[in-house]
Motif scaffolding. Sequence first.
Motif, PDB file in Angstrom:
ATOM      1  N   LYS A 173      73.167  65.002 -57.162  1.00 54.54           N
ATOM      2  CA  LYS A 173      71.845  65.549 -56.817  1.00 54.54           C
ATOM      3  C   LYS A 173      71.933  67.054 -56.604  1.00 54.54           C
ATOM      4  O   LYS A 173      71.529  67.593 -55.588  1.00 54.54           O
ATOM      5  CB  LYS A 173      71.266  64.855 -55.592  1.00 54.54           C
ATOM      6  N   ARG A 178      62.508  63.243 -55.438  1.00 52.42           N
ATOM      7  CA  ARG A 178      61.750  63.082 -56.680  1.00 52.42           C
ATOM      8  C   ARG A 178      60.307  62.683 -56.362  1.00 52.42           C
ATOM      9  O   ARG A 178      60.052  61.786 -55.573  1.00 52.42           O
ATOM     10  CB  ARG A 178      62.386  62.038 -57.588  1.00 52.42           C
ATOM     11  N   TYR A 193      71.010  69.715 -64.152  1.00 51.82           N
ATOM     12  CA  TYR A 193      70.882  68.878 -62.966  1.00 51.82           C
ATOM     13  C   TYR A 193      71.860  67.720 -63.071  1.00 51.82           C
ATOM     14  O   TYR A 193      71.896  66.998 -64.072  1.00 51.82           O
ATOM     15  CB  TYR A 193      69.460  68.334 -62.825  1.00 51.82           C
ATOM     16  N   LEU A 227      64.914  64.856 -68.821  1.00 55.97           N
ATOM     17  CA  LEU A 227      65.917  63.795 -68.925  1.00 55.97           C
ATOM     18  C   LEU A 227      66.262  63.393 -70.346  1.00 55.97           C
ATOM     19  O   LEU A 227      67.211  62.646 -70.568  1.00 55.97           O
ATOM     20  CB  LEU A 227      65.452  62.564 -68.139  1.00 55.97           C
ATOM     21  N   TYR A 235      71.687  67.171 -67.162  1.00 58.94           N
ATOM     22  CA  TYR A 235      70.375  67.258 -67.806  1.00 58.94           C
ATOM     23  C   TYR A 235      69.849  68.682 -67.744  1.00 58.94           C
ATOM     24  O   TYR A 235      70.041  69.384 -66.742  1.00 58.94           O
ATOM     25  CB  TYR A 235      69.375  66.332 -67.109  1.00 58.94           C
ATOM     26  N   GLU A 246      72.593  64.239 -61.701  1.00 53.09           N
ATOM     27  CA  GLU A 246      71.887  63.189 -60.972  1.00 53.09           C
ATOM     28  C   GLU A 246      72.778  62.490 -59.947  1.00 53.09           C
ATOM     29  O   GLU A 246      72.284  62.025 -58.923  1.00 53.09           O
ATOM     30  CB  GLU A 246      71.284  62.170 -61.933  1.00 53.09           C
ATOM     31  N   THR A 251      73.879  62.510 -69.194  1.00 52.78           N
ATOM     32  CA  THR A 251      73.975  62.060 -67.810  1.00 52.78           C
ATOM     33  C   THR A 251      74.914  62.983 -67.049  1.00 52.78           C
ATOM     34  O   THR A 251      76.021  63.263 -67.488  1.00 52.78           O
ATOM     35  CB  THR A 251      74.501  60.609 -67.747  1.00 52.78           C
ATOM     36  N   MET A 269      69.027  57.570 -62.716  1.00 56.52           N
ATOM     37  CA  MET A 269      68.031  57.777 -63.738  1.00 56.52           C
ATOM     38  C   MET A 269      68.511  57.257 -65.079  1.00 56.52           C
ATOM     39  O   MET A 269      67.711  56.747 -65.811  1.00 56.52           O
ATOM     40  CB  MET A 269      67.675  59.250 -63.834  1.00 56.52           C
TER      41      MET A 269
END
Length: 171
Positions: A161, A34, A156, A110, A118, A158, A115, A1
């Motif tokens: 996950k 997602r 979260y 986001l 989030y 990314e 990174t 992302m």
Amino acid sequence: MALDKLTDGVAVPRKYLAHFINATPSGTTPSWVRLGEDLEEFKDEYSASVDKKKNILGETKIKVKDYDVSGSVDPYYATVGEPLYAWLENIARKRLVLDDCKTQMLTVYLWQGATGAYVADEEEVVVELKSFGGDTAGVSIPFDIHHTNKITTGKYDEVGKKFTADTTTGA
């Protein structure tokens, strides 16, 4: 992302608000999928329970008691090997109800955090299938998401996950 940082005064682009569904609610590790590949729009609709009373002073007192929140994923196309489709097909074929339709939804902001960390909310939801079939565009299995208001805030990651709940300290 990995999105660009936003600065004050800049409108938040829609792609910065991410929605994930746990496609393996009975598993030990969530499988976050997602939403959005075929969606031109997704939003949670808020329907509030409101009490309005006029007092003897002629004033109206308004109290928002709670919210009934839901969203609609339409279209959603079947993709072989995709875990969310497999879970939805299982609900359709076996006509599953009650707790078998529960899972978790993750809303990730986001533009908040960094990174790998989030800001996110995880919430228990119930999935309601709307139909199964479709037209020449492909096999479609649109569904509604009904929120239970059992929300956990956290972060979260990314890359992994993974959602991690915030910890609180205090008296």
